[in-house]
Every structure is written in structure tokens, then in C-alpha cells.
Design a protein around this motif. Structure first.
Motif, PDB file in Angstrom:
ATOM      1  N   ASP A  69      17.944  13.313-101.960  1.00  0.00           N
ATOM      2  CA  ASP A  69      18.090  14.775-101.976  1.00  0.00           C
ATOM      3  C   ASP A  69      17.837  15.388-100.599  1.00  0.00           C
ATOM      4  N   ALA A  70      17.971  14.601 -99.548  1.00  0.00           N
ATOM      5  CA  ALA A  70      17.668  15.080 -98.203  1.00  0.00           C
ATOM      6  C   ALA A  70      18.679  16.113 -97.727  1.00  0.00           C
ATOM      7  N   VAL A  71      18.175  17.051 -96.909  1.00  0.00           N
ATOM      8  CA  VAL A  71      19.009  18.002 -96.167  1.00  0.00           C
ATOM      9  C   VAL A  71      18.534  17.925 -94.716  1.00  0.00           C
ATOM     10  N   VAL A  72      19.393  17.467 -93.825  1.00  0.00           N
ATOM     11  CA  VAL A  72      18.998  17.271 -92.429  1.00  0.00           C
ATOM     12  C   VAL A  72      20.040  17.857 -91.482  1.00  0.00           C
ATOM     13  N   ASN A  73      19.559  18.299 -90.329  1.00  0.00           N
ATOM     14  CA  ASN A  73      20.416  18.816 -89.258  1.00  0.00           C
ATOM     15  C   ASN A  73      20.648  17.713 -88.232  1.00  0.00           C
ATOM     16  N   TYR A  74      21.822  17.723 -87.629  1.00  0.00           N
ATOM     17  CA  TYR A  74      22.082  16.722 -86.592  1.00  0.00           C
ATOM     18  C   TYR A  74      23.137  17.217 -85.608  1.00  0.00           C
ATOM     19  N   LEU A 104      23.765  17.824 -93.041  1.00  0.00           N
ATOM     20  CA  LEU A 104      24.095  16.786 -94.022  1.00  0.00           C
ATOM     21  C   LEU A 104      23.338  17.060 -95.312  1.00  0.00           C
ATOM     22  N   TYR A 105      24.094  17.209 -96.399  1.00  0.00           N
ATOM     23  CA  TYR A 105      23.511  17.313 -97.735  1.00  0.00           C
ATOM     24  C   TYR A 105      23.737  15.980 -98.431  1.00  0.00           C
ATOM     25  N   MET A 106      22.654  15.264 -98.716  1.00  0.00           N
ATOM     26  CA  MET A 106      22.803  14.025 -99.465  1.00  0.00           C
ATOM     27  C   MET A 106      23.231  14.344-100.907  1.00  0.00           C
ATOM     28  N   SER A 107      23.584  13.313-101.648  1.00  0.00           N
ATOM     29  CA  SER A 107      24.274  13.507-102.932  1.00  0.00           C
ATOM     30  C   SER A 107      23.456  14.286-103.955  1.00  0.00           C
ATOM     31  N   ARG A 108      22.134  14.234-103.859  1.00  0.00           N
ATOM     32  CA  ARG A 108      21.293  14.927-104.840  1.00  0.00           C
ATOM     33  C   ARG A 108      20.554  16.118-104.231  1.00  0.00           C
ATOM     34  N   ALA A 109      21.056  16.609-103.117  1.00  0.00           N
ATOM     35  CA  ALA A 109      20.456  17.784-102.482  1.00  0.00           C
ATOM     36  C   ALA A 109      20.638  19.004-103.378  1.00  0.00           C
TER      37      ALA A 109
END
Length: 807
Positions: free
Chosen positions: A516-521, A550-555
Motif C-alpha cells: 500500500d506504499a505511496v512514494v515520490n521519485y 507511485l501508488y502501489m496496488s493496495r494504496a
């Protein structure tokens, strides 16, 4: 060509002090030739005079001679007469300390004052570097203590307080410049009005002269010879000055238009001066004698070597330094970049025996020939393994180095391995059995690579490619000399190079993240250019510019963020003048749907870093689309920063308390008078991100009578802030305040003290142990508005839930 710049420059007997020393072709010699008695060495150019030092042909390498515990501080090491001198803090007091240069045995320590406490990301302790001349040591403390000590026993010879005695102006992070001696004059840059540079009697501490009207931060003077005349070269925030060090007479000045506070010049030939004065470029200027005085020409400007905290060195016509975080070689005659290297990592360098000696910020030590061919390491040592912010020194066959914890002497001696394994930035092959990795393995030997890659890109329009719940495959296609990934998934400042599929323009890198990660890159192209992912439609601005998200699949669902267009509520703005802060600022207010024409009174949300939160934080979109469904309708007050004070206004010790009082005692009454608000503490929320969250926490603990609700997104409790807020919560009576704090697993962190997750976990526990209502906790998010905007709805729902009757 320009004549020497004209500006109000006068000499007076009044004020003086501190500055950092740098490179020179005519430095007043101190100590023996093999010593390193001051910042940047004997000749103020970062270059040791000793030769025949590095002979690695017989299995020799770098070996620690001695290593001793030390405390926090940025001061580098001066070595003369068998004595190594630096400054440090033990968290209670700041000290000057002397070691036996051969054995590391402590000889004495001198207490300067109570510890200069780090702030806004800086560490505790002194910043300046002592200068050793004969049996005297001259040093500058971070709070403005200037003194001369007996080198044998550390006893005081004379002492001055430059703020009081010389009307010096303290820089944001304390005085960091190091004294320079020229003849009988101790030259320091004070930065006061009419006292930019000061000449001081080295024997008594009495002021001889003071000159200049520029401001000073962390710049450093050098001595040089132009047209046969010995001169002092000083650097202010706006000007370069050529001066007579004995009288303070101005010989010439040059408006450099720099944009950085640590400009330190390097001599290139007899009359050419290199300055890396801007974040985006550096310049070489030439100073020539003329009938009218001096003419100054700009020889070249270059974007090939940009500003950093390192100071470059010159060797055989080439400048070696850092351009951002990358080791760089530049042709000194043209300014053209010759090579850049990702290894050994960001750090600080000096020149010894035609070799670069590099101490990285991760605490590793490296030696490589100074050559325009390429970076080729011949020896290395995993010296400290922790954060290092000080350049090495060299004296009498030994390298001397320190970090925030230790000091060490290193020699060339027989070792098992010349190049020791050190922490690497080379990418690791993650999930080699994944479907993506198997596809890459099939493409690598294929004769039709291009068509296979074309087909892959056609099928995967939205990148990165997600596989399973935890794998994110980052992909880039295009020509690049170097390509790396930077983002929340790595330590702050780290970049992970992509793998390149041989024979193609296809780059890839796999990272494992929480489902469920939400990260900037960002993608870093050719060392310098930071770009967003061209195949990822999700973007967000934050403090470091535009990022891909990036929104992972369960974000968590973030569809409510939408386009940010205003369709229901209204925006009002006004200028607000503060008597407490003696400034004015813009205030932006969001008025919910139904406010105009109605009589209802509303709760109010006050938001720190108002301009950034309004533009980037997704708060208005959240209010527009979810008010009445997830939470009550509220007013939102975006408190913009004062344009002059900038981000430090709400966290810098000099202004942060006044900012809190301004909001609580001036702004809140103004908002209650202008708008239909529920004018009670339990109907007010103050929130912010990073240092804005730190400010919100202080507000809740100090002004609970005004704000009974506090929200913090990735609170910046780094340095002494964590201890401060924990003590404030523990040592004061429990306040009627509710907290909602959230931070991310992928929040700001590095291999040393910077650890937002750990800081917030400890403070969160403190609040709960004290009995406070503390909601939120750690999420699987990163740092910045790209992640924070997805959690605003949770905060508002927790504090202002929709009433049952209105559902």
C-alpha cells in the motif's frame, strides 16, 4: 570587461572578525612545510606540499594509525608542531581540543561555551577551524567567541566576543569561518554593517580596521598576488574584494551575483579566480592592473561544476571538485567538463602528492590520481561508516579526518587489501526470478531486441510496472550517459543507478515496496538533470520540485484529488499585518459551498506553509469533493510565509515563537472577526507538513486555549527538536489537545541521525504515555505533498466527522 565595481566601501576602526581561509599563491607561511596549520592547509589551497606519499606498488594501502572518540562538530583539523587541533561538542559544552598528532593522546581541551545547538537540519557544535601559528592557536566559536590560546596548555591569551566587541552579525547556523593570519593581522569576515571584513591585532585582539558593507555567511578569504602586489581576497554575499590586509584599503571589488552562502575562491594562475558562486553555475574571473586601478573580466561561466559545500582544488590545469553530489573534473582554461563520476559518492577532497584524497559524507576514505583521464581509485578505507561533514587534512605523511563522532589519523602502510570494500551505490538485482527479470533475460541475447522492447512499451503505457503486491519495475527508454533513480524508497541523497540492457537504450531497476506504499521519485539523467517519469501520469510538486508518484496496488484511493479545480467553494485572500513579527503576509481562505448567503458557523483548519499546501497539498480538492460525505464542511486558512524570512520563519529559533504567537494572538482573532467561524478551541485545527508539523505540535502544547486539535504530516523532529517536544509534553501539565500525527516508513532518513520514522515513533509514544489522544501512526508512505495529500481526508474525518443527522 568591467572596471572594479563601485560600492560604498569604507574603512573604520570599530568591529571585526571571523572568516574562513582558502587558496592562495602568496600565503603567509605558518609552521613547517609539512604541516597543515589552518583551514585548507599551509597555502590555503587544499593542497599538501609533500611528495612521494602514495606508493601502492608493494601491497600498501590506507591503514588507521589511531582513532579516538570525539563529539559533534564541523570543524576540520589543523596540524602543526606535532599537535592536531580541532573543535567539538560533548552535547553540553563546545571545546577546542589538542591531540598528539603521532599517538592520538589528548593533550588538553579548552571550554568555549555552552553547546551551540544544531537546528533546521544542522548538528550541534562548532563549525570554524582553528589556525596554529607558532605557540598560539586562534579560534572562533559558533556564538562569536574569538580567542587566542597557548598551544602548549590551552590557556587563554586573549578573548573577544565579536558580536559585542566588533558588531558582528551571526549567520543562520552560527559563525563557521576560520581566522586567517597575514603578518601581524588576524583577518576575519564579520558581516556587520560597515564591518564586512575586519583586521585584528593578533597579539592583543584589538581592532585595527573594519571595512565593507556586504553581508557574510560562510565565505572564506585567501591571499594572492596580482601585478606584483600582495592582496587579501575576501568574499561577501554579493561582492569579491581585493584589499590590503594591513590597512583595510580597498583595491578593487567585483559584483559576483552569487546565490550561495559558502562561496570559497580558488586561485587559477597568478590573476585568475575560480568561484562556484551559484547553484547552477561557476565562473572564472581575471583581475588585471590598469591605469585606473584594476580591470575584472569574466573568462568563462560553466554549468559543468556547480555549487556544493566542497571546495575545489587545482592540479596541472584542471579543477577537481563536486558538481552537486558528483566528483567532477573541469578544464580550468575553458570551464568545460572533462568527466563526472558517481563513485566514490558525495564528499570533500584535498590534493596530496598529485592524488585526490576524498572523505565522503558516508565516512569512507578514497585515494585516486588527479588526472583528466577518468576517476580511478587506487586505495580506499571504510573509515567511519557514519555521517561526515568535514574535509580531511594532511600533514607529515598522515591523513587526518573526523566526523560527528570520531577523529582519526591514517597512514600509507602494508595492508591485506588496497581497495577495501565500502558501501556501494551499485544497483542490486532485486527479484531475479520475477516475470520482468525473466523477460529481460530473454531480451538480452536476442537479435531483435528493439522490436521486443517496442512491444513491451506498447503494452505498458503506464509505468512503473507493478508485479504482484510488492515489486515495482522502473523503466526508462532513451539515450543517457548515466541514469539513476532518486526517491523516498532510498536514504535521503542516495541515488540508485539503473541497469542498462546491453546494446539498447532500455534502462530498468526493480524496487520492492510495501503493497500500500505511496512514494515520490525522480529520474536523474546524466548526473544533473532531474526529470519526472515520462510514462507515469501521476505527478506532485514538493520541496524538491516536481516528482512522479507511485501508488502501489493496495494504496489508498486518491481519486478525490481530481484536477484541483474549484467548483463548489470560494477562495478569499487578504494581506495580514503582524505587529509581533513586524511584517505582513498573504492569507488565503477557502470558504465551503453554502457559506455565502448562509448563516451557519464553521470549524476552521489553519495550515502552515500556506502557499505550498494550497498549491501542492490537495487540501482544496479534498474539501471540494469529500466535505459533507467524509467530514463536516470547514473553512481552511492557508498561512503564507513571510517572503523575506522564508521556510525558516516557523522553525528558526529567532522567529518560531513569535510566529506561534502571531497565529494564536493576532491571526485567529482576525479570522474570527472576518468570517463566520466557531470561535472556540475545539473547533480549530492547526496542521502542517515537515517543519510545518513541528510548528503545529508546538502550537498545541503551548496554545491549547486557542487550538485543541493538531495534525502533523511527517513532522520534522530532527536534531534537538525531538528532545524538545518530548520534554515539553512530559514536563508540562497535560493540555486539552487532540493529536493526529502520521509519518511514513519511507520518510526522510539516512545512515546517520536523520530518521523521521524513529523520531516520530518516540514522540507519538510519549503523547500516549502522557494520556493524550493521539491518532494516526506510521504509514507506508514517503515524504512530501505527493504522499501527504492522500491522508488529508483521514485527518479531517478524525477531527470533524459528519454528524449522524446530516449523513
Amino acid at each position: 570587461m568591467m572596471k572594479a565595481a563601485s560600492l560604498r566601501f569604507f574603512v573604520r576602526v570599530a568591529t571585526g572578525f571571523a572568516i574562513v581561509v582558502f587558496v592562495t599563491t602568496s600565503a603567509f607561511a605558518l609552521g613547517d612545510d609539512g604541516d597543515w596549520p589552518r583551514w585548507r592547509g599551509q597555502n590555503l589551497n587544499g593542497t599538501a606540499s609533500e611528495t612521494g606519499v602514495f606508493d601502492f606498488s608493494a601491497g600498501s594501502g590506507l591503514k588507521i594509525t589511531w582513532q579516538k572518540p570525539l563529539g559533534s562538530g564541523y570543524s576540520s583539523i589543523s596540524i602543526a608542531d606535532g599537535r592536531a587541533v580541532t573543535m567539538f561538542s560533548d552535547s553540553t559544552f563546545d571545546y577546542v581540543i589538542a591531540f598528539d598528532a603521532e599517538s592520538g593522546a589528548e593533550q588538553w581541551r579548552f571550554k568555549i561555551d555552552s553547546t551551540y545547538v544544531g537546528h533546521s537540519g544542522s548538528h550541534d557544535g562548532p563549525l570554524s577551524t582553528p589556525v596554529i601559528e607558532g605557540n598560539r592557536i586562534y579560534a572562533l566559536g559558533p556564538k562569536g567567541q574569538l580567542f587566542a590560546l597557548n598551544a602548549t596548555d590551552g590557556e587563554t591569551i586573549w578573548s573577544k566576543q565579536i558580536i559585542d566587541d566588533y558588531q558582528a552579525r551571526i549567520p543562520t547556523y552560527g559563525f563557521s569561518t576560520a581566522p586567517i593570519i597575514d603578518g601581524d593581522v588576524l583577518v576575519v569576515e564579520t558581516g556587520g554593517d560597515g564591518t564586512t571584513i575586519s583586521g585584528i591585532n593578533k597579539n592583543t585582539g584589538d581592532l585595527l580596521w573594519a571595512a565593507g558593507t556586504d553581508t557574510v555567511q560562510y565565505q572564506s578569504p585567501i591571499t594572492l598576488t596580482i601585478a606584483g602586489r600582495h592582496q587579501l581576497l575576501c568574499v561577501g554575499d554579493k561582492y569579491l574584494y581585493g584589499m590590503d590586509s594591513q590597512t583595510g584599503e580597498s583595491l578593487w571589488s567585483y559584483l559576483h551575483k552569487g546565490g550561495h552562502s559558502s562561496i570559497n575562491p580558488v586561485m587559477v594562475g597568478e590573476n585568475r579566480i575560480f568561484i562556484n558562486h551559484k547553484w547552477g553555475e561557476a565562473a572564472l574571473i581575471e583581475v588585471n592592473k590598469s591605469d585606473a586601478g584594476y580591470d575584472i573580466n569574466e573568462v568563462w561561466t560553466s554549468k559543468g561544476i556547480k555549487q556544493s559545500h566542497n571546495t575545489s582544488v587545482l592540479h596541472e590545469g584542471y579543477l577537481y571538485g563536486y558538481s552537486g553530489r558528483f566528483l567532477t573534473c573541469v578544464d580550468a582554461s575553458t570551464g568545460k567538463s572533462v568527466w563526472k563520476s558517481r563513485p566514490p559518492g558525495d564528499g570533500f577532497l584535498i590534493l596530496v602528492d598529485s592524488h585526490l584524497v576524498i572523505l565522503t559524507k558516508k565516512g569512507t576514505l578514497h585515494v585516486a590520481p588527479a588526472t583528466p583521464e577518468k576517476y580511478t581509485e587506487v586505495a580506499s578505507l571504510n573509515l567511519f561508516g557514519k555521517t561526515t561533514w568535514t574535509p580531511p587534512s594532511f600533514a607529515n605523511g598522515k591523513i587526518y579526518a573526523r566526523n560527528l563522532y570520531d577523529i582519526a589519523a591514517i597512514e600509507v602502510a602494508e595492508v591485506e587489501k588496497m581497495v577495501v570494500d565500502v558501501p556501494s551505490s551499485k544497483p542490486e538485482l532485486v527479484a531475479p526470478d520475477s516475470k520482468f527479470a525473466q523477460w529481460v533475460a530473454r531480451v538480452a541475447p536476442a537479435s531483435d531486441k528493439k522490436s521486443m522492447i517496442d512491444e513491451f512499451m506498447r503494452k505498458n503505457q503506464q509505468l512503473p510496472v507493478l508485479e504482484g503486491e510488492r515489486l515495482a519495475h522502473f523503466v526508462y527508454r532513451g539515450e543517457a550517459t548515466d541514469l539513476a533513480l532518486s526517491g523516498d524508497m532510498f536514504n535521503l541523497g542516495d541515488e540508485m543507478p539503473f541497469f542498462k540492457l546491453p546494446g539498447t537504450d532500455f534502462y530498468h531497476l526493480t524496487v520492492e515496496l510495501q503493497p500500500d506504499a505511496v512514494v515520490n521519485y525522480q529520474i536523474v539523467k546524466d548526473f544533473e538533470e532531474r526529470i519526472t517519469d515520462p510514462h507515469n501520469e501521476h505527478k506532485a510538486n514538493s520541496f524538491n520540485g516536481e516528482n512522479s508518484v507511485l501508488y502501489m496496488s493496495r494504496a489508498a484511493d486518491a481519486s478525490h484529488l481530481g484536477s484541483g479545480e474549484l467548483t463548489r467553494g470560494k477562495i478569499d485572500t487578504f494581506r495580514f499585518e503582524s505587529k509581533l513579527l513586524e511584517n505582513d503576509r498573504k492569507i488565503t481562505v477557502y470558504l465551503p459551498e453554502g457559506y455565502h448567503g448562509g448563516s451557519l458557523r464553521y470549524p476552521v483548519v489553519y495550515v502552515n506553509y500556506g502557499q505550498q499546501a494550497f498549491d501542492w497539498g490537495g487540501i482544496v480538492s479534498t474539501l471540494e469533493n469529500l466535505a459533507g460525505r467524509r467530514f463536516q464542511a470547514v473553512l481552511a486558512v492557508f498561512v503564507h510565509l513571510d517572503a523575506k524570512a522564508g521556510f525558516g520563519e516557523i522553525s528558526r529559533p529567532a522567529t518560531r515563537d513569535k510566529y506561534l504567537d502571531m497565529v494564536a494572538d493576532e491571526l485567529v482573532p482576525e479570522i474570527d472577526q472576518r468570517y463566520r467561524t466557531l470561535s472556540r478551541a475545539d473547533a480549530r485545527l492547526i496542521m502542517g507538513g515537515s517543519s510545518g508539523a513541528y510548528s503545529a505540535i508546538l502550537m498545541g502544547l503551548r496554545h491549547a486555549e486557542v487550538f485543541a486539535k493538531v495534525a502533523g504530516q511527517s513532522p520534522n523532529l530532527n536534531g534537538g527538536r525531538r528532545a524538545e517536544v518530548i520534554a515539553l509534553a512530559n514536563e508540562t501539565e497535560k493540555q486539552p489537545v487532540e493529536f493526529y500525527l502520521h509519518w511514513g516508513k519511507y520518510d526522510l532518513r539516512n545512515q546517520s541521525e536523520l530518521d523521521f520514522p524513529a523520531d516520530n515513533t518516540k514522540f507519538f509514544k510519549t503523547l500516549r504515555d502522557k494520556g493524550y489522544s493521539a491518532l494516526g501512526g506510521e504509514t507506508n508512505d514517503g515524504y512530501g505533498y505527493g504522499a501527504w495529500r492522500t491522508r488529508v481526508d483521514d485527518i479531517l474525518e478524525a477531527f470533524f466527522p459528519v454528524r449522524e443527522s446530516s449523513k
